[in-house]
Each structure stands twice: as C-alpha cells, then as structure tokens.
Design a protein around this motif. Structure first.
Motif, short mmCIF file in Angstrom:
data_model
loop_
_atom_site.label_atom_id
_atom_site.label_comp_id
_atom_site.label_asym_id
_atom_site.label_seq_id
_atom_site.Cartn_x
_atom_site.Cartn_y
_atom_site.Cartn_z
N SER A 66 0.83 -1.21 0.00
CA SER A 66 0.00 0.00 0.00
C SER A 66 0.86 1.25 0.00
CB SER A 66 -0.96 0.00 1.18
OG SER A 66 -0.32 -0.51 2.31
N GLN A 67 2.00 1.21 0.71
CA GLN A 67 2.89 2.38 0.68
C GLN A 67 3.44 2.59 -0.72
OE1 GLN A 67 2.93 0.10 3.06
NE2 GLN A 67 3.40 0.99 5.06
N PHE A 68 3.81 1.49 -1.36
CA PHE A 68 4.33 1.60 -2.71
C PHE A 68 3.29 2.20 -3.64
CE2 PHE A 68 6.62 0.66 -6.49
CZ PHE A 68 5.72 0.14 -7.39
N LYS A 69 2.05 1.70 -3.52
CA LYS A 69 0.99 2.20 -4.40
C LYS A 69 0.77 3.69 -4.20
CE LYS A 69 -1.73 -2.02 -4.74
NZ LYS A 69 -2.99 -2.66 -4.33
N ARG A 92 9.00 8.48 1.55
CA ARG A 92 9.70 8.23 2.81
C ARG A 92 9.04 7.10 3.57
NH1 ARG A 92 9.94 13.44 5.30
NH2 ARG A 92 11.44 13.97 3.69
N SER A 93 7.72 7.15 3.63
CA SER A 93 7.04 6.09 4.40
C SER A 93 7.22 4.74 3.71
CB SER A 93 5.57 6.44 4.62
OG SER A 93 4.78 5.93 3.59
N MET A 94 7.31 4.76 2.38
CA MET A 94 7.54 3.52 1.66
C MET A 94 8.93 2.99 1.98
SD MET A 94 7.52 2.78 -2.44
CE MET A 94 9.19 3.22 -2.84
N GLN A 95 9.90 3.88 2.00
CA GLN A 95 11.26 3.44 2.28
C GLN A 95 11.37 2.90 3.70
OE1 GLN A 95 14.42 6.36 1.94
NE2 GLN A 95 15.67 4.83 0.94
N GLU A 96 10.66 3.58 4.63
CA GLU A 96 10.66 3.11 6.02
C GLU A 96 10.12 1.70 6.09
OE1 GLU A 96 9.85 7.20 8.40
OE2 GLU A 96 8.42 5.56 8.72
N CYS A 97 9.02 1.49 5.41
CA CYS A 97 8.42 0.15 5.42
C CYS A 97 9.39 -0.86 4.85
CB CYS A 97 7.12 0.17 4.62
SG CYS A 97 6.34 -1.44 4.51
N GLN A 99 12.53 -0.84 4.74
CA GLN A 99 13.69 -1.12 5.58
C GLN A 99 13.38 -2.16 6.64
OE1 GLN A 99 14.77 2.80 6.73
NE2 GLN A 99 16.33 2.98 5.16
N ARG A 100 12.09 -2.31 6.92
CA ARG A 100 11.70 -3.32 7.91
C ARG A 100 11.75 -4.72 7.33
NH1 ARG A 100 6.18 -2.03 9.38
NH2 ARG A 100 6.21 0.04 8.48
N TYR A 101 11.83 -4.84 6.04
CA TYR A 101 11.86 -6.16 5.40
C TYR A 101 13.07 -6.26 4.48
CZ TYR A 101 6.97 -6.20 6.84
OH TYR A 101 5.81 -6.16 7.56
N PRO A 102 14.26 -6.31 5.06
CA PRO A 102 15.46 -6.25 4.22
C PRO A 102 15.61 -7.42 3.27
CG PRO A 102 16.03 -6.76 6.50
CD PRO A 102 14.59 -6.41 6.49
N ASP A 103 15.08 -8.60 3.65
CA ASP A 103 15.26 -9.70 2.70
C ASP A 103 14.24 -9.68 1.58
OD1 ASP A 103 13.90 -12.33 4.89
OD2 ASP A 103 13.42 -10.20 4.63
N LEU A 104 13.19 -8.86 1.72
CA LEU A 104 12.25 -8.72 0.62
C LEU A 104 12.66 -7.59 -0.30
CD1 LEU A 104 8.73 -9.00 2.24
CD2 LEU A 104 9.82 -10.59 0.69
N TYR A 105 13.14 -6.52 0.30
CA TYR A 105 13.53 -5.34 -0.47
C TYR A 105 14.99 -5.08 -0.21
CZ TYR A 105 8.47 -4.86 -0.22
OH TYR A 105 7.13 -5.10 -0.27
N PRO A 106 15.86 -5.76 -0.95
CA PRO A 106 17.30 -5.60 -0.67
C PRO A 106 17.71 -4.15 -0.74
CG PRO A 106 16.92 -6.97 -2.60
CD PRO A 106 15.60 -6.64 -2.05
N GLN A 107 18.46 -3.72 0.27
CA GLN A 107 18.86 -2.32 0.34
C GLN A 107 20.06 -2.12 -0.55
OE1 GLN A 107 16.92 -0.21 2.38
NE2 GLN A 107 15.71 -2.08 2.33
#
Lengths: 150, 610
Positions: A66-69, A92-97, A99-107
C-alpha cells in the motif's frame, strides 16, 4: 537453396539465410491496443496504473504494497514541474516500510542513482531498477514509464 | 453432553441413595405388590406407631433435603456451563463482526486492531481465522500467482492459503533442472541456485517475511497473505460458503480458489509389487522428492527412470550429468519410440533421444513394463518384449493425476476427457469458486477445452483467477508457454497445442555455437529461462557473451520453428533453439488464421539471427 522433405504427416523445410532475406508476405491481424482481454502493460489505456503488471514484480502486493501504491500513484499523477516533488512523504514512508523487510527489499544503496530531491529520492530509482524488467509478455516498454527519469 | 454427564454424576449417588430410601419407605408403608421378605434390621427401630411416624418423617425430610441439594447443584452446574458457552460464542461473534465490518472491494478502510484476538484462548492450538475473505486451497504456483493478483487489485485484501505441504509456495521447474546443476553441496538445504549470469535465487517465490501469520490475518491493517501449512481441506460446503479441514476446523470464505494441482501417477505394476519395490520407487513432484532423489543418487549404483516425457527426460539428463562424475548408471525407459514422443514429431524425437544418450543416459525405447520384483538385493524390471533390466532404484515419471478430492462434497463437475475440475473460460466453477493451475480443465476460446500442466500456465491462470476473484471477468486469453532444456545443447520453447499426432511443418536452419540455451540466457540477461516470460525481479544489464567460434553441428535440426496444425490453422508452435521470439509465436496462435505458406510465416522469426 531451401529444400523440403516429407516424413509421413510431417513436413520438413531447410532454409538458408538468403532464402529468408525477402520480407515475409504472411498476414497478421492488426492488434487492438484497447482490447480488454489482452494483458496490459504498466499503464492502462485509461491512464491508470496497472498494479497487476508482471513488471512490478511483488511490489504492489507485498507487505509494503500500500505504501508503494501511494508513492507511485502520487508520482504518476504529479503535475509538478519536477515530477513527484510533492510526494516525498509517501516515498519516505515507503522506504521506512521497506527497511523493515530487508530480505524482501534488498537495500541496494550502491546501485541507485544519487538521491535527488526533485525526482522523489532513492526509492524512485529503486523502483525504476525493478521496473526495467525484460518481460516479453508486457506490452508497455519499460521506457514508457516516466519513473525511469532521473 | 456436559449437562447430562454432570447431571448423572450428581444424581447417580443421590438417585441410588434416594431409591434405597424410597424402597425402604415403600416397604415400610407396605405398598409393595410383591411379596418381599421383610428385612429385619438388627438395629432397626422396633417400636410402636409413634416411633414409626417419627422415623418416616425423618426419612422423608432427608429425602426432600437430598433432592433439593441435587437440584440446586445441578442447576448451578447448568448455569456455569451456559455462561461458559455464552462466553465462547460472544468471543466468536465479536471477531466475526470485526471482519464483516470491513467492506470488500476497492474501498475497504483499515480495520481497528482486534483486541479480542489477543486474548489467549483456553485451547493450546494457535488461533486460526474462522473466516477468510479470499481462501486459496493449495499452496503452489497458481495459488501464489492468484494471491499476488488479488493483493495488487484489492487494497488491503486478506488472503489465506491452505496447503498440505510443509513448505511455503515455491516454483517447481528448478527441482528437475537448475537445482541439479548447482555446484553447492548444500543445495538440498538452501534450495538456491546460481543462474547463468551469476545471480542467485531461491526456489521459494518469496521469503517467509513476505507472508503474515495466520493469527495476524484478522487484524492486519493492510491485509496480507497468510499461509497455513500442513493442513488439508477435506470438505467443501458450497451453500454455506465454508470449508472443513482435516482437524475439523471450519473456515468460511467470500471467494475461494481451488488450486490443488495433482498427485504423480505410479505404475500399477509397481503398486502391486510389494513393499520392497515401493520402498525403492520415487515419484517426483515436491521438494521432499528432490531431496530424497538427490540422496539416492549418491548412494546407489543404478537408477531407472520410467517415462519419456518432460519430467522423465529432464531428470534423466540431470542424473546423466551426475553419472559422469560418480559412475552412476542412469537408465530411461518409455513405451514411445523416442524422448518426448508425444510432443515432438518423430524425426525430432529421434534426434532428441540421441542427445539424451550423449548426456550419459541408457535409453530403452518402446519399453512397456510387465512386472517389477525385488530379487537378490536388486529391482528386476521385466518388459513385455522379454527384456529384463536390473537396477537399484526406480523413478516413476508417468504423468499427473489432477486432484479433484473436493468435487464430491462441493458438487463440482469433473471433466471426463482431460480430468480436473471443469470450469468456464473465466476459470469459474460455480459462484464464488474458481480453479486454476494443473487441476483446472478450462475453456480456451482459441484452442478449445483443455487442461495444461505447465509452470507458466499456472502463473497465467493463477493471475487470471485472482483478477476474476476481484471482479475482472476476463476469459483465458494470454496463451501460456512452456519450455524444456535437455542438456546445454538442446532447448526449446513452445506455446499452444503441441501434440505429435498433429501434422507438423518444421522450418530449420543450421545452428552455430551461439544458439544454445546457455547463450540465450547470457544474452538476454534473464538468468534462468524460468524467469524470462514470467514476472520476477528485474535483472541488471548483462554484458553480452564474447562471440564464440562458429561450430557446425553434424545434425540437421540445429535451430528452427515447428508449426502444429489443426485443419490448416496453426494451433501450436515450438521454437527450437531459437529464443526470445515468443511474442511472435503467441500472435500467430492468437490470430488463428489459415496461412498458405508456412515458410513465409517462419520468416517472421528470423531464425538465422541470434
């Protein structure tokens, strides 16, 4: 020279490069770009974003979907001179989200373009990396996505 | 039940007591019709009428007292029981109403966190949602694709996947291909493989952090996908919109997808051959099958694969590769004349068989198994024509039986020609029920009714089902494709109906060393071809492979395109060692036109180029 042989019900034709040089006279039916049955690309005929586009991968459906959308919609509909400049909060809120899932969204800090405030910051660049997917089944070419800018 | 038990427990001693008292009373009153010998108690009161009356009153009072006590206790128990039931019911109601307050569809607002759900239940079992707006039965490729599609289209959607496997959704093709070619000795644990461009990925579609816990599903603000592993749906109540699991748990749904896939078939002769043979036979479909076959391949001397189709041939090639290092004997046997005999025209099937042999496989053609027995610590396979094969282990790759277990309870139609649940062009079986993947026998507007058992079809049909579950009403239209690699030199992609019994026209050119699956993946930078057509993470640009020296193949069928015809219309196309042209093939099938000269159509593919 091409030659042909028949093995029962199966026909086999061998062709050289020269044989195939002349343009084909096979007729294909013109495609209707608005065909509702067809798989659509990233942007639908009515201008909306196709969240189900294979090119987005799991971005719109994951935990940060939802943040991405929100971020991407804001960017897409942005009429500002610098597109997406009013969308910083959403990104920003999308990036925050994410960062909570590093293995889903590799930084991938190294790969992204230098974060520029105008184009909405690094998440946009991340998004564009993901969007430039070589997907032969999507109609829209990745370049048509304006997020590829900046 | 509780009431009766408690009642009885409380009443029984009292009943016994009161009945004795009663009996005694009656005796004393002399009302017994039977001639009961009067029990003269040694210490009983012997006396006059006055004493009798007092005694009678005492006993009477005791009886009444006892009865009153009984009634009060039982009533108290009943009250407690009723309270408890009410408490449980109210808890269920509260949570149910919590979910129902969220309207479905695009405009669902976020739900307030459910405090009730946080309260620990008396049961030790984890609390499961009693209702799932989107319920997906089966945890494979089609189910995952549908979950993704639903989440993309319905913001905040809550999706529950129920699978009887212990694993989260994963992709199947690498189990018989890439995982076998991995250099990593711990691949059976990691289930990761390196693609040609060096990029590694897992066979799991998403890591565990993508999913939410089943307990959180009810309260998740933005919804999510929860996976319930190791549970089976055994009964479906279509009228009541609910399913029952193997532990009697009931879950209701708004929309349901059945994506139960299938179960690998086995040969009847093996099933009847006894435990020793069955112990040494593997059917291949799941992660566990891969792990066990990997183990077997390191610990035996001879493996025989029965089956000459996609799975059998791919496994044969994978094991054949291993045989060069370990001295493992790999045998493949099938009733057809050549590998992929039901798919490729005969000349190509023969050519492919020669390639498979080069991978180190002993191919036994036209082999029909008559019996299998366990003799002298070896499996003995007797063929109908008299040949005998002795081996240590058998892999049966003889087809898939679609799983239609729920058809009976749900009242769903099963197709008699193709198997599987019969659904319409929009993949719908009945209101609120869709079917996708291997288990779906659907109506293809272009090609007619069919059932397809390929990975890309699972993705395409899963996506479509997900779209239709969120209101799209689109028919099956985007043709799915499939592919196979038989070793590094032979690879093909195919689309449509590819049945060797149809008349075919093949147009071939000579191949160079650049026309191999390996070169194709390096060039397009798409890693494994499991990804190039389906959605997945993007890949960064890859530098093109250095030009390889041109190597002329001795065989004639280096690369080309083969058309499958049904009444002069192309219904299927195979791209033979020619890659990244699938959109053109898809277009030709979609048009469904009669073409007078297929050579002209073949020109569209530029088979001489890379």
């Amino acid at each position: 020279m091409s030659y042909c042989k028949q093995e029962g019900k199966d026909r086999i034709i061998f062709v050289t490069k020269e044989d195939h040089e002349t343009p084909s006279n096979a007729e294909l039916i013109a495609d209707d770009p608005d065909d509702p049955y067809e798989e659509q690309g990233l942007i639908l005929p009515n201008g909306e974003i196709n969240w189900n586009c294979p090119c987005l991968g799991g971005m719109a459906s994951g935990p940060c979907g939802s943040q991405f959308k929100e971020a991407f919609s804001c960017f897409h509909y942005s009429q500002e001179e610098v597109k997406g400049s009013e969308c910083l909060e959403q990104f920003r809120s999308m990036q925050e989200c994410m960062q909570r899932y590093p293995d889903l969204y590799p930084q991938e800090e190294d790969k992204e373009n230098p974060p520029s405030a105008e184009s909405g910051g690094s998440p946009a660049a991340d998004g564009s990396v993901l969007l430039s997917e070589n997907d032969s089944s999507s109609v829209a070419s990745p370049d048509s996505v304006s997020a590829a800018d900046g | 039940m509780l009431t009766c038990r408690a009642l009885w427990k409380k009443l029984a001693p009292l009943a016994r007591a009161s009945s004795t008292v009663c009996r005694q009373n009656v005796r004393r009153a002399g009302r017994t019709p039977l001639c009961v010998p009067v029990a003269h108690m040694s210490t009983g009161p012997v006396g006059g009428g006055g004493d009798n009356l007092k005694y009678a009153l005492l006993v009477g009072a005791a009886f009444v007292g006892g009865l009153t006590y009984a009634v009060i206790t039982v009533k108290g128990d009943q009250e407690r029981h009723r309270e408890r039931m009410a408490a449980i019911a109210s808890r269920k109601q509260k949570s149910a109403s919590q979910i129902h307050t969220e309207p479905l569809g695009e405009l669902s607002p976020a739900a307030a966190p459910d405090a009730e759900a946080a309260a620990p239940t008396a049961d030790s079992k984890p609390s499961l949602p009693s209702h799932a707006p989107y319920l997906l039965i089966g945890g494979g490729t089609a189910s995952f694709a549908a979950a993704r599609s639903i989440r993309a289209r319905d913001p905040g959607a809550k999706v529950l996947i129920i699978t009887d496997e212990p694993d989260l959704p994963y992709m199947r093709p690498p189990l018989s291909k890439e995982l076998w070619f991995s250099d990593d000795p711990s691949v059976t644990e990691t289930l990761r493989f390196k693609q040609w461009n060096g990029k590694e990925r897992s066979i799991y579609f998403q890591p565990p952090s993508f999913y939410i816990d089943t307990e959180e599903l009810r309260s998740a603000e933005n919804g999510g996908v929860a996976v319930l592993t190791g549970r089976k749906v055994v009964h479906m109540d279509v009228r009541g919109n609910k399913v029952k699991l193997d532990d009697d748990m009931e879950i209701s749904y708004d929309k349901c997808l059945i994506a139960t896939g299938g179960v690998p078939r086995n040969l009847q002769v093996i099933e009847r051959a006894g435990e020793e043979v069955m112990k040494r036979t593997t059917v291949f479909r799941k992660i566990d099958d891969f792990k066990s076959l990997d183990k077997v391949s390191r610990n035996t001397q001879s493996i025989t694969i029965i089956g000459g189709g996609f799975l059998g041939s791919e496994l044969a090639c994978a094991l054949g590769r291993r045989s060069t290092e370990s001295g493992l004997e790999v045998i493949q046997m099938f009733p057809e004349k050549g590998n992929m005999g039901k798919v490729l025209p005969e000349y190509l099937s023969n050519w492919t068989t020669e390639k498979v042999k080069k991978e180190g496989v002993k191919v036994i053609r036209e082999a029909v198994v008559k019996s299998v027995s366990y003799k002298d610590d070896k499996l003995e396979i007797k063929l109908k024509d008299g040949r005998v094969v002795r081996t240590d282990h058998i892999v049966a790759a003889v087809g898939l039986e679609p799983n239609v277990d729920l058809a009976k309870s749900a009242g769903l139609e099963v197709d008699s020609d193709f198997g599987g649940y019969r659904v319409n062009a929009e993949l719908q079986a009945r209101s609120n029920i869709w079917v996708a993947g291997d288990a779906a026998c659907f109506y293809d507007i272009r090609l007619g009714r069919r059932r397809v058992e390929h990975h890309d079809h699972a993705v395409v049909s899963g996506r479509l089902a997900g779209e239709n579950m969120t209101g799209a009403n689109k028919p099956y239209w985007h043709q799915s494709m499939f592919w196979s690699d038989l070793g590094p030199d032979v690879g093909y992609e195919a689309i449509g109906i590819v049945d060797s019994s149809l008349p075919t026209v093949g147009v071939f050119a000579k191949a160079t060393a650049k026309d191999t699956p390996k070169a194709a993946t390096e060039e397009s930078g798409t890693g494994i071809r499991s990804e190039s057509e389906t959605e997945e993470t993007a890949t960064s640009a890859v530098a093109p492979a250095a030009p390889a020296p041109v190597v002329e193949h001795r065989d004639e069928y280096g690369k080309g395109v083969i058309f499958y015809l049904r009444e002069k219309v192309v219904v299927g196309i195979i791209l033979w060692n020619v890659f990244n042209r699938m959109p053109i093939a898809r277009k030709i099938i979609k048009d469904g036109e009669e073409h007078a000269d297929l050579n002209e159509v073949a020109k569209l593919f530029n088979i001489h180029e890379d």
